[in-house]
Write a protein that holds these residues in place. Structure first.
Motif, mmCIF file in Angstrom:
data_model
loop_
_atom_site.group_PDB
_atom_site.id
_atom_site.type_symbol
_atom_site.label_atom_id
_atom_site.label_comp_id
_atom_site.label_asym_id
_atom_site.label_seq_id
_atom_site.Cartn_x
_atom_site.Cartn_y
_atom_site.Cartn_z
ATOM 1 N N ALA A 224 8.029 -13.363 -3.184
ATOM 2 C CA ALA A 224 9.082 -13.559 -1.989
ATOM 3 C C ALA A 224 8.267 -13.495 -0.737
ATOM 4 O O ALA A 224 8.461 -13.894 0.254
ATOM 5 C CB ALA A 224 10.342 -13.264 -1.943
ATOM 6 N N GLY A 225 7.618 -12.328 -0.587
ATOM 7 C CA GLY A 225 6.870 -11.847 0.476
ATOM 8 C C GLY A 225 6.387 -10.391 0.408
ATOM 9 O O GLY A 225 6.463 -9.754 -0.797
ATOM 10 N N ALA A 226 5.854 -9.952 1.529
ATOM 11 C CA ALA A 226 5.371 -8.428 1.578
ATOM 12 C C ALA A 226 5.227 -8.061 2.843
ATOM 13 O O ALA A 226 5.032 -8.760 3.853
ATOM 14 C CB ALA A 226 3.921 -8.564 0.978
ATOM 15 N N VAL A 227 5.237 -6.767 3.137
ATOM 16 C CA VAL A 227 5.150 -6.198 4.258
ATOM 17 C C VAL A 227 4.297 -4.889 4.263
ATOM 18 O O VAL A 227 4.499 -4.240 3.122
ATOM 19 C CB VAL A 227 6.664 -5.697 4.979
ATOM 20 N N ASN A 228 3.428 -4.470 4.878
ATOM 21 C CA ASN A 228 2.351 -3.515 4.857
ATOM 22 C C ASN A 228 3.461 -2.388 5.739
ATOM 23 O O ASN A 228 3.780 -2.557 7.060
ATOM 24 C CB ASN A 228 1.059 -3.590 5.477
ATOM 25 N N ARG A 229 3.357 -1.261 5.034
ATOM 26 C CA ARG A 229 4.035 0.041 5.779
ATOM 27 C C ARG A 229 3.016 1.172 5.890
ATOM 28 O O ARG A 229 2.483 1.382 5.203
ATOM 29 C CB ARG A 229 5.217 0.510 4.631
ATOM 30 N N ILE A 230 2.693 1.386 7.402
ATOM 31 C CA ILE A 230 1.696 2.051 7.674
ATOM 32 C C ILE A 230 1.999 3.581 7.998
ATOM 33 O O ILE A 230 3.152 3.714 8.669
ATOM 34 C CB ILE A 230 1.027 1.559 9.083
ATOM 35 N N PRO A 231 1.540 4.533 7.383
ATOM 36 C CA PRO A 231 2.006 6.037 7.728
ATOM 37 C C PRO A 231 2.017 6.277 9.240
ATOM 38 O O PRO A 231 0.775 5.826 9.886
ATOM 39 C CB PRO A 231 0.994 6.805 7.101
ATOM 40 N N GLY A 232 2.819 7.275 9.805
ATOM 41 C CA GLY A 232 2.614 7.602 11.042
ATOM 42 C C GLY A 232 1.603 8.734 11.135
ATOM 43 O O GLY A 232 0.831 8.983 10.172
ATOM 44 N N ALA A 233 1.332 8.989 12.440
ATOM 45 C CA ALA A 233 0.126 9.987 12.566
ATOM 46 C C ALA A 233 0.278 11.555 11.911
ATOM 47 O O ALA A 233 1.630 12.079 11.919
ATOM 48 C CB ALA A 233 0.012 10.447 14.002
ATOM 49 N N GLY A 234 -0.613 11.844 11.039
ATOM 50 C CA GLY A 234 -0.511 13.188 10.343
ATOM 51 C C GLY A 234 0.293 13.077 9.090
ATOM 52 O O GLY A 234 0.524 14.040 8.573
ATOM 53 N N GLU A 235 0.450 11.818 8.604
ATOM 54 C CA GLU A 235 1.393 11.676 7.328
ATOM 55 C C GLU A 235 0.650 10.820 6.370
ATOM 56 O O GLU A 235 -0.188 10.043 6.749
ATOM 57 C CB GLU A 235 2.652 10.741 7.874
#
Length: 324
Positions: A224-235
């Motif tokens: 159905a779709g996708a989303v990229n989840r980007i870590p925060g700084a230092g994570e």
């Protein structure tokens, strides 16, 4: 879309007052249901009762609206027979995936002949996120499930950097990254063994996680779709619940191969709404079936109607049951 009569829908979920409506997938599904004229009820898992062969729930009719701080209104409490009074039951309370959660699947399984339960409760019980994924180990990073410190030390020596996480955790909680020197490894294993009775998961660290951990949503086996989840700084954790940020994305050829490989099994198991996690465009890490998220971000980035697609799939399932 096939036109069907309005449905009575019972949402087994978390307290309505705790819902963060800006990104909550369950609330998104409820808005889509209400837009189609379906009648919604809300109850908590502890509100279930088995009596005289019937599964009952103390539930309240609920209306929802996308207004922060004023997003729901309850009607008077009713006792619903989930087999006779309801067309669809959604099992959408957040984990932990513990004996309470498992008990709820057993109770809901008893209404399956009369009412469509999404996702299929027996399949949810038999497909915990970090164990079901082992069926697709060919797509996974090197992985170990153990309680043995010696095994973890050997795995670290082989792979250089590792990630350790609870087998039944969620939301990125208690996920640890260990470097080559293995500092505090023994203490970490002691902590995991003291905190959980089950084994824990150890995986080779994938540096590509810095570019994001992609959530791909499948509805009845179809992407159905996708989303990229980007870590925060230092994570290293990219979960939105722990500070990750969402970004628009497309699927790689490898990700499409992964989705195609698991699609028949998802359909066969009645896992209608599933979210899989892929790192670096190729490494499958989890198959989320208990309470997957991500559809609000997907629709915002892509201009899609994933809530509508979910209800289309439910309509199709109900039509097939009626014709059987």
């Amino acid at each position: 879309m096939t036109e069907l009569n309005p449905l009575t829908v019972a949402m087994q979920m978390d307290p309505m007052e705790d819902i963060k409506i800006a990104g909550d997938s369950t609330f998104h599904i409820m808005l889509a249901a209400q837009a189609r004229g379906h009648r919604l009820y809300h109850y908590l898992a502890p509100d279930l009762t088995f009596r005289d062969g019937r599964v009952l729930a103390k539930a309240r009719p609920v209306n929802v609206q996308k207004v922060e701080g004023d997003h729901f209104a309850f009607g008077p409490e009713e006792v619903l027979d989930l087999g006779r009074d309801v067309d669809v039951v959604w099992m959408r309370q957040d984990p932990p995936f513990d004996l309470s959660y498992i008990t709820a699947t057993h109770l809901l399984e008893r209404v399956q002949e009369e009412t469509l339960v999404v996702n299929d409760p027996a399949s949810v019980r038999n497909a915990p996120e970090k164990l079901f994924v082992l069926d697709y180990a060919r797509f996974m990073p090197p992985t170990m499930i153990t309680r043995d410190l010696g095994e973890v030390k050997s795995f670290l020596a082989e792979h250089g950097e590792i990630v350790v996480k609870p087998l039944y955790g969620n939301g990125g909680v208690a996920v640890f990254h260990l470097g080559k020197n293995g500092a505090n490894l023994s203490s970490l294993v002691e902590l995991f063994k003291a905190s959980w009775v089950e084994p824990f998961m150890v995986q080779a660290f994938i540096p590509g996680v810095a570019q994001g951990d992609k959530r791909i949503v499948l509805i009845d086996g179809e992407v159905a779709g996708a989303v990229n989840r980007i870590p925060g700084a230092g994570e290293i954790r990219s979960n939105l619940a722990v500070g990750g940020s969402a970004a628009k994305t497309l699927l790689t050829d490898k990700e499409r191969e992964i989705c195609a490989a698991m699609a028949p099994e998802l359909k066969a198991r009645g896992l209608l709404f599933v979210g899989i996690d892929v790192i670096g465009g190729e490494w499958l890490t989890e198959i989320n079936v208990t309470s997957p998220t991500g559809i609000v971000s997907i629709d915002a980035f892509d201009g899609t109607d994933t809530g509508g697609l979910i209800w289309d799939a439910i309509d199709a399932r109900l039509a097939a049951r009626a014709a059987a």
